[in-house]
Design a protein around this motif. Sequence first.
Motif, PDB file in Angstrom:
ATOM      1  N   MET A  11       0.701  -1.032   0.119  1.00 38.63           N
ATOM      2  CA  MET A  11       0.035   0.002  -0.094  1.00 38.63           C
ATOM      3  C   MET A  11       0.890   1.267   0.072  1.00 38.63           C
ATOM      4  O   MET A  11       0.463   2.125  -0.596  1.00 38.63           O
ATOM      5  CB  MET A  11      -0.968  -0.156   1.215  1.00 38.63           C
ATOM      6  N   LEU A  12       1.819   1.308   0.546  1.00 35.23           N
ATOM      7  CA  LEU A  12       3.083   2.220   0.785  1.00 35.23           C
ATOM      8  C   LEU A  12       3.441   2.582  -0.755  1.00 35.23           C
ATOM      9  O   LEU A  12       3.699   3.785  -1.279  1.00 35.23           O
ATOM     10  CB  LEU A  12       3.944   2.061   1.602  1.00 35.23           C
ATOM     11  N   ARG A  13       3.512   1.469  -1.300  1.00 32.29           N
ATOM     12  CA  ARG A  13       4.094   1.741  -2.912  1.00 32.29           C
ATOM     13  C   ARG A  13       3.220   2.295  -3.771  1.00 32.29           C
ATOM     14  O   ARG A  13       3.463   3.033  -4.887  1.00 32.29           O
ATOM     15  CB  ARG A  13       4.465   0.049  -3.374  1.00 32.29           C
ATOM     16  N   HIS A  14       1.698   1.992  -3.541  1.00 36.24           N
ATOM     17  CA  HIS A  14       0.778   2.844  -3.926  1.00 36.24           C
ATOM     18  C   HIS A  14       0.761   4.449  -3.742  1.00 36.24           C
ATOM     19  O   HIS A  14       0.667   5.173  -5.037  1.00 36.24           O
ATOM     20  CB  HIS A  14      -0.777   2.510  -3.857  1.00 36.24           C
ATOM     21  N   ILE A  15       1.343   4.845  -2.641  1.00 35.33           N
ATOM     22  CA  ILE A  15       1.191   6.233  -2.365  1.00 35.33           C
ATOM     23  C   ILE A  15       2.465   6.711  -3.134  1.00 35.33           C
ATOM     24  O   ILE A  15       2.416   7.649  -3.551  1.00 35.33           O
ATOM     25  CB  ILE A  15       1.580   6.461  -0.839  1.00 35.33           C
ATOM     26  N   TRP A  16       3.603   5.858  -3.353  1.00 31.33           N
ATOM     27  CA  TRP A  16       4.808   6.331  -3.930  1.00 31.33           C
ATOM     28  C   TRP A  16       4.609   6.295  -5.281  1.00 31.33           C
ATOM     29  O   TRP A  16       4.951   7.398  -6.119  1.00 31.33           O
ATOM     30  CB  TRP A  16       5.796   5.096  -3.744  1.00 31.33           C
ATOM     31  N   ILE A  17       3.708   5.520  -6.194  1.00 28.45           N
ATOM     32  CA  ILE A  17       3.440   5.741  -7.623  1.00 28.45           C
ATOM     33  C   ILE A  17       2.638   6.717  -7.642  1.00 28.45           C
ATOM     34  O   ILE A  17       2.862   7.704  -8.716  1.00 28.45           O
ATOM     35  CB  ILE A  17       2.663   4.317  -7.835  1.00 28.45           C
ATOM     36  N   LEU A  18       1.615   7.179  -7.050  1.00 33.09           N
ATOM     37  CA  LEU A  18       0.714   8.497  -6.971  1.00 33.09           C
ATOM     38  C   LEU A  18       1.558   9.874  -6.860  1.00 33.09           C
ATOM     39  O   LEU A  18       1.340  10.613  -7.596  1.00 33.09           O
ATOM     40  CB  LEU A  18      -0.328   8.525  -5.804  1.00 33.09           C
ATOM     41  N   SER A  19       2.482   9.683  -6.290  1.00 30.50           N
ATOM     42  CA  SER A  19       3.587  10.785  -6.178  1.00 30.50           C
ATOM     43  C   SER A  19       4.260  11.106  -7.227  1.00 30.50           C
ATOM     44  O   SER A  19       4.877  12.146  -7.376  1.00 30.50           O
ATOM     45  CB  SER A  19       4.610  10.905  -4.681  1.00 30.50           C
ATOM     46  N   GLN A  20       4.474  10.126  -8.134  1.00 34.50           N
ATOM     47  CA  GLN A  20       5.450  10.218  -9.351  1.00 34.50           C
ATOM     48  C   GLN A  20       4.876  10.891 -10.339  1.00 34.50           C
ATOM     49  O   GLN A  20       4.065  10.444 -11.147  1.00 34.50           O
ATOM     50  CB  GLN A  20       6.031   8.722  -9.551  1.00 34.50           C
ATOM     51  N   THR A  21       4.868  12.342 -10.492  1.00 37.16           N
ATOM     52  CA  THR A  21       4.113  13.056 -11.363  1.00 37.16           C
ATOM     53  C   THR A  21       4.468  12.807 -12.730  1.00 37.16           C
ATOM     54  O   THR A  21       3.843  12.940 -13.851  1.00 37.16           O
ATOM     55  CB  THR A  21       4.343  14.580 -11.199  1.00 37.16           C
ATOM     56  N   ASN A  22       5.798  12.408 -13.094  1.00 38.58           N
ATOM     57  CA  ASN A  22       6.506  12.249 -14.280  1.00 38.58           C
ATOM     58  C   ASN A  22       5.944  10.637 -14.803  1.00 38.58           C
ATOM     59  O   ASN A  22       6.386  10.151 -15.909  1.00 38.58           O
ATOM     60  CB  ASN A  22       7.753  12.275 -14.218  1.00 38.58           C
ATOM     61  N   ARG A  23       5.375   9.990 -13.994  1.00 32.33           N
ATOM     62  CA  ARG A  23       5.003   8.696 -14.410  1.00 32.33           C
ATOM     63  C   ARG A  23       3.553   8.296 -14.482  1.00 32.33           C
ATOM     64  O   ARG A  23       2.861   7.983 -13.149  1.00 32.33           O
ATOM     65  CB  ARG A  23       5.616   7.672 -13.398  1.00 32.33           C
ATOM     66  N   GLN A  24       2.793   8.344 -15.544  1.00 32.50           N
ATOM     67  CA  GLN A  24       1.633   8.423 -15.410  1.00 32.50           C
ATOM     68  C   GLN A  24       1.037   6.902 -16.104  1.00 32.50           C
ATOM     69  O   GLN A  24       1.506   6.437 -17.180  1.00 32.50           O
ATOM     70  CB  GLN A  24       0.714   9.433 -16.436  1.00 32.50           C
ATOM     71  N   SER A  25       0.298   6.218 -15.332  1.00 30.39           N
ATOM     72  CA  SER A  25      -0.278   4.712 -15.772  1.00 30.39           C
ATOM     73  C   SER A  25      -1.760   4.930 -15.828  1.00 30.39           C
ATOM     74  O   SER A  25      -2.339   5.911 -15.326  1.00 30.39           O
ATOM     75  CB  SER A  25       0.298   3.760 -14.671  1.00 30.39           C
ATOM     76  N   ILE A  26      -2.402   3.879 -16.252  1.00 29.85           N
ATOM     77  CA  ILE A  26      -4.075   3.754 -16.252  1.00 29.85           C
ATOM     78  C   ILE A  26      -4.295   4.168 -14.934  1.00 29.85           C
ATOM     79  O   ILE A  26      -5.263   4.651 -14.435  1.00 29.85           O
ATOM     80  CB  ILE A  26      -4.131   2.562 -16.920  1.00 29.85           C
ATOM     81  N   TRP A  27      -3.492   3.266 -13.991  1.00 25.64           N
ATOM     82  CA  TRP A  27      -4.009   3.336 -12.367  1.00 25.64           C
ATOM     83  C   TRP A  27      -3.929   4.596 -11.958  1.00 25.64           C
ATOM     84  O   TRP A  27      -4.831   5.138 -11.208  1.00 25.64           O
ATOM     85  CB  TRP A  27      -3.258   2.279 -11.824  1.00 25.64           C
ATOM     86  N   THR A  28      -2.913   5.186 -12.125  1.00 29.21           N
ATOM     87  CA  THR A  28      -2.686   6.679 -11.433  1.00 29.21           C
ATOM     88  C   THR A  28      -3.649   7.761 -12.133  1.00 29.21           C
ATOM     89  O   THR A  28      -4.223   8.565 -11.436  1.00 29.21           O
ATOM     90  CB  THR A  28      -1.455   7.319 -11.626  1.00 29.21           C
ATOM     91  N   SER A  29      -4.007   7.265 -13.317  1.00 29.66           N
ATOM     92  CA  SER A  29      -4.922   8.441 -14.301  1.00 29.66           C
ATOM     93  C   SER A  29      -6.246   8.005 -13.545  1.00 29.66           C
ATOM     94  O   SER A  29      -7.108   9.139 -13.281  1.00 29.66           O
ATOM     95  CB  SER A  29      -4.898   8.182 -15.598  1.00 29.66           C
ATOM     96  N   TRP A  30      -6.387   6.954 -13.423  1.00 24.20           N
ATOM     97  CA  TRP A  30      -7.910   6.639 -12.697  1.00 24.20           C
ATOM     98  C   TRP A  30      -8.081   7.211 -11.453  1.00 24.20           C
ATOM     99  O   TRP A  30      -9.122   7.684 -10.843  1.00 24.20           O
ATOM    100  CB  TRP A  30      -8.182   5.215 -12.729  1.00 24.20           C
ATOM    101  N   MET A  31      -7.104   7.081 -10.697  1.00 23.37           N
ATOM    102  CA  MET A  31      -7.176   7.457  -9.168  1.00 23.37           C
ATOM    103  C   MET A  31      -7.256   8.943  -8.858  1.00 23.37           C
ATOM    104  O   MET A  31      -8.109   9.381  -8.337  1.00 23.37           O
ATOM    105  CB  MET A  31      -5.651   7.026  -8.279  1.00 23.37           C
ATOM    106  N   ASN A  32      -6.268   9.701  -9.965  1.00 19.79           N
ATOM    107  CA  ASN A  32      -6.536  11.001  -9.987  1.00 19.79           C
ATOM    108  C   ASN A  32      -8.044  11.575 -10.592  1.00 19.79           C
ATOM    109  O   ASN A  32      -8.431  12.399  -9.783  1.00 19.79           O
ATOM    110  CB  ASN A  32      -5.661  11.517 -10.953  1.00 19.79           C
ATOM    111  N   THR A  33      -8.762  10.669 -11.419  1.00 22.78           N
ATOM    112  CA  THR A  33      -9.961  11.276 -11.836  1.00 22.78           C
ATOM    113  C   THR A  33     -11.020  11.055 -10.926  1.00 22.78           C
ATOM    114  O   THR A  33     -11.813  11.808 -10.785  1.00 22.78           O
ATOM    115  CB  THR A  33      -9.999  10.690 -13.254  1.00 22.78           C
TER     116      THR A  33
END
Length: 82
Positions: A11-33
């Motif tokens: 779960m901490l890894r998910h927070i790390w991935i969300l914090s990476q503004t230069n790394r967009q994935s389908i998951w981060t786009s979905w989370m942000n939206t």
Amino acid sequence: MRIGDWNKVAMLRHIWILSQTNRQSIWTSWMNTYLLKGKCFWEVVILNSCSWAWRHILKLRSKIIHLIRSVVGNGKLTFFMV
């Protein structure tokens, strides 16, 4: 290592991935939206209707806040970095 510890690390890894503004994935786009909706991760309110996983990710904020530093850009945005 206990299974609960592995889960927390994942779960901490998910927070790390969300914090990476230069790394967009389908998951981060979905989370942000759909979950963050333009709000800061640190300010999102934990709703009773949210999923178990999202609730636990948000609860981990208090455990890692002391590891975060802010980077101020042009004065309009601040990003957190681990």
